[in-house]
Design a protein around this motif. Sequence first.
Motif, PDB file in Angstrom:
ATOM      1  N   THR A  70      42.477  43.123  39.199  1.00  0.00           N
ATOM      2  CA  THR A  70      43.780  43.719  39.372  1.00  0.00           C
ATOM      3  C   THR A  70      44.224  44.561  37.934  1.00  0.00           C
ATOM      4  O   THR A  70      45.274  45.155  37.913  1.00  0.00           O
ATOM      5  CB  THR A  70      45.187  42.914  39.730  1.00  0.00           C
ATOM      6  N   ASN A  71      43.602  44.189  36.830  1.00  0.00           N
ATOM      7  CA  ASN A  71      43.864  44.660  35.418  1.00  0.00           C
ATOM      8  C   ASN A  71      45.168  44.027  35.027  1.00  0.00           C
ATOM      9  O   ASN A  71      45.499  44.389  33.995  1.00  0.00           O
ATOM     10  CB  ASN A  71      43.793  46.139  35.366  1.00  0.00           C
ATOM     11  N   GLU A  72      45.575  43.017  35.713  1.00  0.00           N
ATOM     12  CA  GLU A  72      46.949  42.320  35.012  1.00  0.00           C
ATOM     13  C   GLU A  72      46.705  41.704  33.801  1.00  0.00           C
ATOM     14  O   GLU A  72      45.603  41.007  33.822  1.00  0.00           O
ATOM     15  CB  GLU A  72      47.378  41.417  36.226  1.00  0.00           C
ATOM     16  N   VAL A  73      47.449  41.721  32.914  1.00  0.00           N
ATOM     17  CA  VAL A  73      47.076  41.297  31.667  1.00  0.00           C
ATOM     18  C   VAL A  73      47.433  39.582  31.810  1.00  0.00           C
ATOM     19  O   VAL A  73      48.690  39.297  32.205  1.00  0.00           O
ATOM     20  CB  VAL A  73      47.972  41.707  30.406  1.00  0.00           C
ATOM     21  N   LEU A  74      46.574  38.709  31.599  1.00  0.00           N
ATOM     22  CA  LEU A  74      46.747  37.453  31.637  1.00  0.00           C
ATOM     23  C   LEU A  74      46.968  36.639  30.193  1.00  0.00           C
ATOM     24  O   LEU A  74      47.559  35.573  30.116  1.00  0.00           O
ATOM     25  CB  LEU A  74      45.451  36.748  32.295  1.00  0.00           C
TER      26      LEU A  74
END
Length: 198
Positions: A93-97
Amino acid sequence: MASRTVAKDIITLRGSAAIVSEFFGYAANSILYNRGVYPEESFVKVKKYGLPMLLTQDEGVKSFIANLNAQLSEWLESGKLQRVVLVIMSKPTNEVLERWNFSIETDSEVVEKGVSREKSDKEIMREIQAIMRQIASSITYLPCLDEPCVFDVLAYTDKDVAVPFTWIESDPKLIANPQMIHKVDTLVSYKNDEWDEQ
């Protein structure tokens, strides 16, 4: 009466830039290993800074970090680098974790006037060991990353710095609902889904 002398090394801007950029490479490897971004078997153990360290053997990552270190060193020598951020994102998702922030403090007198500073190898090693231990201890507080991840590196420079052709301008890759763990020269933020459920 016996006297003890401590060997001091003259730290030049170029030498300091080399130390800091090399340190960042080892710190990045440590984070990538400990956060499971790459498989455990793709790392080998080495001794650096008086500590056991792990280095990736993945050629793509090694090349990326080598090129990164060369550019960081150039910016450090010119006194133009303010902060480096290693970002871990969800691969699907390319969500920053997570965002691992490394603040850079540059001695303007050294950059502008070419003044040298004295610092013993032992003192430099202790400072680097302390930061590596902060990284290791911060990791113990973070939730497990249970999805495939990728990483990127952001460099915050002075506004007048031209972006090299191998780099691209980027958004700050901020975390939605960040949880701050520690702030001691490095800052670790991570995404916490538990807060979303309330």
